[in-house]
Design a protein around this motif. Structure first.
Motif, short mmCIF file in Angstrom:
data_model
loop_
_atom_site.label_atom_id
_atom_site.label_comp_id
_atom_site.label_asym_id
_atom_site.label_seq_id
_atom_site.Cartn_x
_atom_site.Cartn_y
_atom_site.Cartn_z
N GLY A 1 0.79 -1.22 0.00
CA GLY A 1 0.00 0.00 0.00
C GLY A 1 0.82 1.27 0.00
O GLY A 1 0.26 2.36 0.16
N ARG A 2 2.14 1.16 -0.18
CA ARG A 2 2.99 2.34 -0.23
C ARG A 2 3.79 2.35 -1.53
O ARG A 2 4.08 1.31 -2.12
CB ARG A 2 3.93 2.41 0.97
CG ARG A 2 3.19 2.60 2.29
CD ARG A 2 4.15 2.98 3.41
NE ARG A 2 4.77 4.29 3.21
CZ ARG A 2 4.18 5.45 3.47
NH1 ARG A 2 2.92 5.48 3.94
NH2 ARG A 2 4.81 6.59 3.27
N LEU A 3 4.13 3.56 -1.96
CA LEU A 3 4.89 3.76 -3.19
C LEU A 3 6.27 4.30 -2.83
O LEU A 3 6.38 5.31 -2.12
CB LEU A 3 4.17 4.75 -4.11
CG LEU A 3 4.94 5.20 -5.35
CD1 LEU A 3 5.11 4.03 -6.33
CD2 LEU A 3 4.22 6.37 -6.03
N THR A 4 7.29 3.66 -3.32
CA THR A 4 8.67 4.11 -3.10
C THR A 4 9.25 4.58 -4.43
O THR A 4 9.18 3.87 -5.44
CB THR A 4 9.54 2.98 -2.54
OG1 THR A 4 8.98 2.53 -1.30
CG2 THR A 4 10.96 3.46 -2.30
N THR A 5 9.79 5.80 -4.43
CA THR A 5 10.40 6.40 -5.62
C THR A 5 11.73 7.03 -5.24
O THR A 5 12.04 7.17 -4.04
CB THR A 5 9.49 7.49 -6.22
OG1 THR A 5 9.62 8.69 -5.44
CG2 THR A 5 8.03 7.06 -6.25
N LEU B 1 12.30 9.96 -5.15
CA LEU B 1 12.00 11.21 -4.44
C LEU B 1 11.32 10.97 -3.10
O LEU B 1 10.86 11.91 -2.46
CB LEU B 1 11.12 12.11 -5.30
CG LEU B 1 11.77 12.67 -6.56
CD1 LEU B 1 10.78 13.51 -7.36
CD2 LEU B 1 12.99 13.51 -6.21
N GLY B 2 11.26 9.73 -2.66
CA GLY B 2 10.65 9.43 -1.37
C GLY B 2 9.49 8.47 -1.48
O GLY B 2 9.23 7.90 -2.55
N THR B 3 8.78 8.31 -0.38
CA THR B 3 7.66 7.37 -0.33
C THR B 3 6.38 8.09 0.07
O THR B 3 6.42 9.15 0.70
CB THR B 3 7.94 6.24 0.67
OG1 THR B 3 8.03 6.80 1.98
CG2 THR B 3 9.24 5.51 0.33
N LEU B 4 5.26 7.49 -0.30
CA LEU B 4 3.97 8.00 0.14
C LEU B 4 2.95 6.89 0.01
O LEU B 4 3.19 5.87 -0.66
CB LEU B 4 3.54 9.24 -0.65
CG LEU B 4 2.98 9.08 -2.06
CD1 LEU B 4 2.35 10.39 -2.51
CD2 LEU B 4 4.05 8.67 -3.03
N ALA B 5 1.81 7.07 0.67
CA ALA B 5 0.76 6.06 0.65
C ALA B 5 0.06 6.06 -0.70
O ALA B 5 -0.18 7.12 -1.30
CB ALA B 5 -0.25 6.33 1.77
#
Length: 370
Positions: free
Chosen positions: A273-277, A279-283
């Motif tokens: 359920g989280r996205l890692t890129t 530029l950082g992570t977010l839900a």
């Protein structure tokens, strides 16, 4: 940056114009239309609806099928499959091919196609041969007055400016009072300043006339300014059709995301359920299977944050652009520098920290990179 939308809201579709012309604006339905030229597909299973009084922009690159679609609607060509309906009348497809002159469709070409040997008035009268001479003259003068050119009735096309020629072509297309007007790149031959003014004048005339219209264009800003909805096409197929705001905020693919504004593309990882890129992570706000994904970011989704609270970046270049500063930032894991906007005095030194905001982040399957 989001493309600018016209500030004046349109009148309710089909109300004022219908009263003025005595005709109700038409509904256009295109159902599963395909067209091939030899082995080359020009259109593949295209379905679109144009409600009465709406203005639709068909947006896409050269060769994507935009002009072919207009030719099929106008009756200058016939579909290989599917059907086209105006109101409840089938005008093309399934054995039906109604001639152009009975469809109630007007077509305005890119080059205007004015007759150089005829006066402006005679050009506008050309499609009114079913009327008496006096009635045709009166209608033509009225249409010229609507586009602000009544005083040029006795002039010849060679004496007109580009903007004036465009308005004469519009008056001629509107003279028979078509219930659907098709405009094929009508502003592309005008310089930037004239284009914006003539485009606004054309839009006002269409709204006042209550005419259903389709604008073909390759210019995204023009589509946003002119139309109620935008149909985005690629290689003969309809990619997405919606309002400019929906296309901007909820694109169906990376291609659709690129069509209406700047984006930054990168690889990402969805997990739990989280996205890692880079530029950082977010839900993640939508259900996304775990694994590699393609991430598209609007510029407003990338935030400059206090140092130590985000991903570090190195400033490669900064430029003063008036009320803000433009900076190019190198970030580990990205193939190209980011181009960001900051407050004029908001960035000191050669380093900056970046993070992600919730809006303007679009996630697609890794295989869906186009």
């Amino acid at each position: 940056m989001f493309l600018r939308r016209r500030t004046a809201p349109p009148p309710p579709a089909g109300q004022d114009g219908a009263a003025k012309t005595g005709l109700s604006p038409a509904r256009l339905d295109i159902r599963g239309v395909s067209r091939r030229y030899g082995r080359t597909p020009a259109l593949e299973d295209v379905s679109l609806s144009l409600p009465p009084g709406e203005i639709l922009a068909v947006l896409g690159r050269s060769g994507c099928g935009k002009s072919t679609l207009l030719r099929l609607i106008a009756g200058l060509d016939a579909p290989d499959a599917g059907e086209i309906r105006i109101d409840d009348r089938r005008v093309a497809g399934r054995g039906r091919d109604e001639p152009p002159e009975t469809r109630g469709v007007g077509l305005m070409f890119q080059d205007y196609a004015l007759f150089p040997h005829l006066t402006v008035l005679a050009n506008v009268r050309f499609g009114l041969r079913h009327l008496s001479s006096g009635a045709a003259r009166a209608v033509a003068l009225e249409r010229l007055a609507e586009v602000g050119l009544a005083d040029r009735a006795d002039s010849y096309p060679g004496t007109l400016s580009g903007g004036e020629a465009q308005r004469v072509a519009l008056a001629r297309a509107l003279a028979p009072r078509p219930r659907v007007l098709l405009l094929d790149e009508p502003f592309s031959n005008l310089d930037a300043g004239t284009r914006e003014r003539v485009r606004a004048d054309t839009l006002a005339v269409l709204r006042q006339g209550g005419i259903s219209a389709i604008l073909v264009t390759h210019d995204a800003a023009e589509a946003v300014e002119f139309a109620d909805r935008i149909a985005l096409m690629r290689e003969g197929r309809l990619v997405q059709c919606d309002t400019a705001e929906r296309l901007y905020r909820a694109p169906a693919s990376p291609f659709a995301a690129r069509a209406l504004g700047d984006i930054v593309e990168m690889e990402g990882l969805a997990s739990g359920g989280r996205l890692t890129t880079p530029l950082g992570t977010l839900a993640l706000t939508d259900p996304t299977p775990d694994g590699s994904v393609r991430v598209c970011l609007r510029p407003e989704a990338i935030r400059i944050v206090p140092r130590g609270e985000g991903v570090p970046g190195r400033i490669l270049r900064r430029r003063f652009v008036g009320a803000s500063t433009r900076i190019d930032v190198e970030v580990a894991g990205l193939d190209a520098p980011l181009r960001l906007t900051a407050a004029p005095d908001g960035i000191a030194g050669d380093g900056v920290a970046l993070g992600l905001a919730e809006g303007g982040v679009f996630v697609f399957p890794a295989a869906k990179s186009s």
